[in-house]
Enzyme design. Structure first.
Site, PDB file in Angstrom:
ATOM      1  CD  GLU A  15      -2.805  -1.159   2.411  1.00 50.93           C
ATOM      2  OE1 GLU A  15      -3.863  -0.533   2.467  1.00 50.93           O
ATOM      3  OE2 GLU A  15      -2.368  -1.836   3.348  1.00 50.93           O
ATOM      4  CB  SER A 147      -5.453  -1.527  -0.250  1.00 50.73           C
ATOM      5  OG  SER A 147      -5.233  -0.294   0.388  1.00 50.73           O
ATOM      6  CE1 TYR A 211      -7.257   3.478  -1.791  1.00 51.22           C
ATOM      7  CE2 TYR A 211      -6.622   1.249  -2.424  1.00 51.22           C
ATOM      8  CZ  TYR A 211      -6.865   2.190  -1.450  1.00 51.22           C
ATOM      9  OH  TYR A 211      -6.726   1.858  -0.143  1.00 51.22           O
ATOM     10  NE  ARG A 251     -12.622   1.979   6.159  1.00 50.81           N
ATOM     11  CZ  ARG A 251     -11.473   1.748   5.520  1.00 50.81           C
ATOM     12  NH1 ARG A 251     -10.632   2.709   5.271  1.00 50.81           N
ATOM     13  NH2 ARG A 251     -11.173   0.533   5.121  1.00 50.81           N
ATOM     14  CG  ASP A 253     -13.392  -2.025   6.238  1.00 52.81           C
ATOM     15  OD1 ASP A 253     -13.610  -0.856   6.631  1.00 52.81           O
ATOM     16  OD2 ASP A 253     -12.407  -2.352   5.543  1.00 52.81           O
ATOM     17  CG  ASN A 267      -9.110  -0.859   7.943  1.00 55.23           C
ATOM     18  OD1 ASN A 267      -8.298  -1.611   7.445  1.00 55.23           O
ATOM     19  ND2 ASN A 267     -10.405  -0.925   7.663  1.00 55.23           N
ATOM     20  N   GLY A 271      -7.249   5.292   5.345  1.00 55.54           N
ATOM     21  CA  GLY A 271      -6.810   6.252   4.326  1.00 55.54           C
ATOM     22  C   GLY A 271      -7.190   7.669   4.721  1.00 55.54           C
TER      23      GLY A 271
HETATM   24  N1  ADP Z   1     -16.236 -12.678   3.933  1.00 55.35           N
HETATM   25  C1  ADP Z   1     -16.480 -11.808   2.955  1.00 55.35           C
HETATM   26  N2  ADP Z   1     -17.642 -11.855   2.259  1.00 55.35           N
HETATM   27  C2  ADP Z   1     -17.877 -10.997   1.232  1.00 55.35           C
HETATM   28  N3  ADP Z   1     -17.008 -10.056   0.833  1.00 55.35           N
HETATM   29  C3  ADP Z   1     -15.836  -9.955   1.495  1.00 55.35           C
HETATM   30  C4  ADP Z   1     -15.506 -10.822   2.583  1.00 55.35           C
HETATM   31  N4  ADP Z   1     -14.275 -10.505   3.027  1.00 55.35           N
HETATM   32  C5  ADP Z   1     -13.853  -9.484   2.258  1.00 55.35           C
HETATM   33  N5  ADP Z   1     -14.771  -9.146   1.332  1.00 55.35           N
HETATM   34  C6  ADP Z   1     -14.642  -8.068   0.331  1.00 55.35           C
HETATM   35  O1  ADP Z   1     -13.268  -7.718   0.203  1.00 55.35           O
HETATM   36  C7  ADP Z   1     -13.019  -6.382   0.681  1.00 55.35           C
HETATM   37  C8  ADP Z   1     -11.703  -6.332   1.434  1.00 55.35           C
HETATM   38  O2  ADP Z   1     -11.737  -7.210   2.531  1.00 55.35           O
HETATM   39  P1  ADP Z   1     -11.197  -6.825   3.975  1.00 55.35           P
HETATM   40  O3  ADP Z   1     -11.385  -8.012   4.840  1.00 55.35           O
HETATM   41  O4  ADP Z   1     -11.792  -5.545   4.437  1.00 55.35           O
HETATM   42  O5  ADP Z   1      -9.615  -6.676   3.707  1.00 55.35           O
HETATM   43  P2  ADP Z   1      -8.668  -5.403   3.435  1.00 55.35           P
HETATM   44  O6  ADP Z   1      -7.845  -5.296   4.669  1.00 55.35           O
HETATM   45  O7  ADP Z   1      -7.860  -5.765   2.253  1.00 55.35           O
HETATM   46  O8  ADP Z   1      -9.548  -4.199   3.220  1.00 55.35           O
HETATM   47  C9  ADP Z   1     -14.246  -6.055   1.537  1.00 55.35           C
HETATM   48  O9  ADP Z   1     -14.440  -4.668   1.624  1.00 55.35           O
HETATM   49  C10 ADP Z   1     -15.351  -6.801   0.816  1.00 55.35           C
HETATM   50  O10 ADP Z   1     -15.795  -6.111  -0.343  1.00 55.35           O
HETATM   51 MG    MG Z   2     -11.115  -3.544   4.441  1.00 52.10          MG
END
Ligand code: ADP
Ligand code: MG
Length: 304
Positions: A15, A147, A211, A251, A253, A267, A271
């Site tokens: 990143e 990311s 992005y 943040r 998610d 997080n 960002g």
């Molecule tokens: N278990 C899940 N089911 C559905 N979508 C997922 C899942 N895990 C991740 N995603 C998708 O992937 C994106 C990134 O996953 P995340 O776990 O937040 O990792 P990162 O740290 O890379 O942001 C999420 O915002 C979502 O869109």
């Molecule tokens: Mg995420």
């Protein structure tokens, strides 16, 4: 009094470019408002830069490995200069998705079911395990990236290829796929700042959806949910922020499916470009970009 702010940006994680964007934008905003600013890489010159520039605060604009996971925070503790965002332990707990998911579950915060895969298990056994515990499709992701780097939605058909491409990590996370909506919540200290919904035009909220302007992910604020439901996500975020021991801005998610929130991650270094999600939520709440940065600076501290 003019303050000297050293911004840590760049680094060696995947990143890096996002961090430089955050660093440059925070620097520009601070300069515009009369601060003395220097941007430094977290490399061998950091010590020299600190000696010469004598910062009163270090703004950590790093993302990912060696910036968001406790390692750089340990080094910053040695300089005894207040630095922004979470400290050593909280950063490392939040960055490790397996550990943070265990902490969420222990504290009754719903998170997708998962398998921790370390490539020791026979492939066919793993597939059997996935079908029994998670069902296809599943989400395969690194334990400590951000990311959406190397996050894949996998079917039974393509999982073998993805698993092979992920061997660089040694250990990975395989999660049940949660459909539905994508909602993220910003916490500022002990304040539930607000939420935003993302509607990606791509298959999911991947790196490009995050992005690339052409990806045209829609940002919806305020989130169209009943007040009590939205409060539920805010409460979960503040709870996660507290139990992990976070500081400053975080943040969280979520996926929201069949009236239930699933926390994917928290997080600790979200960002911070003008167009990033936390500044967007802050702006909606009447907090300008500079006011948000100044709050983060004021909150900076060392742990020891
Ligand atoms: N278990 C899940 N089911 C559905 N979508 C997922 C899942 N895990 C991740 N995603 C998708 O992937 C994106 C990134 O996953 P995340 O776990 O937040 O990792 P990162 O740290 O890379 O942001 C999420 O915002 C979502 O869109
Ligand atoms: Mg995420």
């Amino acid at each position: 009094m003019t303050k000297n702010i050293l911004i840590l940006a760049g680094g060696i994680s995947k990143e890096r470019l996002i961090s430089l964007d955050t660093g440059f934008q925070v620097a520009k905003e601070l300069k515009k408002n009369g601060y003395k600013v220097k941007i430094s890489e977290p490399d061998v010159n950091l010590s020299k830069n600190i000696k010469i520039f004598k910062p009163s605060i270090i703004f950590n604009a790093l993302h990912g490995q060696f910036g968001e996971d406790g390692y750089i925070q340990t080094i910053l503790e040695r300089f005894k200069i207040p630095y922004t965002h979470s400290g050593v332990i909280a950063s490392s707990l939040a960055m490790n998705k397996i550990i943070s998911k265990k902490i969420f579950t222990k504290n009754k915060i719903n998170t997708p079911k998962y398998i921790h895969h370390s490539y020791k298990k026979n492939y066919f056994e793993l597939i059997k395990d996935i079908e029994k515990k998670l069902k296809f499709p599943v989400v395969v992701k690194p334990i400590n990236e951000g990311s959406s780097v190397n996050v894949f939605i996998c079917t039974k058909k393509n999982i073998s290829k993805i698993l092979n491409s992920m061997k660089i990590y040694k250990e990975i996370l395989i999660e049940e796929f949660i459909g539905g909506r994508e909602i993220q919540v910003a916490i500022m200290g002990s304040t539930k700042l607000g939420a935003i919904e993302l509607i990606p035009k791509r298959k999911f909220y991947d790196y490009k959806a995050k992005y690339s302007k052409n990806a045209k992910t829609e940002h919806i604020i305020p989130v169209d949910l009943p007040k009590n439901k939205l409060n539920e996500a805010m409460d979960l975020s503040l709870k996660a922020h507290k139990i992990i021991g976070c500081k400053g801005v975080t943040r969280s998610d979520f996926k929201f499916y069949r009236n239930k929130f699933y926390l994917l991650e928290i997080n600790t270094q979200p960002g911070m470009t003008k167009l990033s999600l936390v500044p967007e939520i802050a702006k909606y709440k009447g907090i300008s970009f500079i006011k948000l940065i100044e709050w983060i600076l004021k909150d900076a501290t060392t742990e020891k």
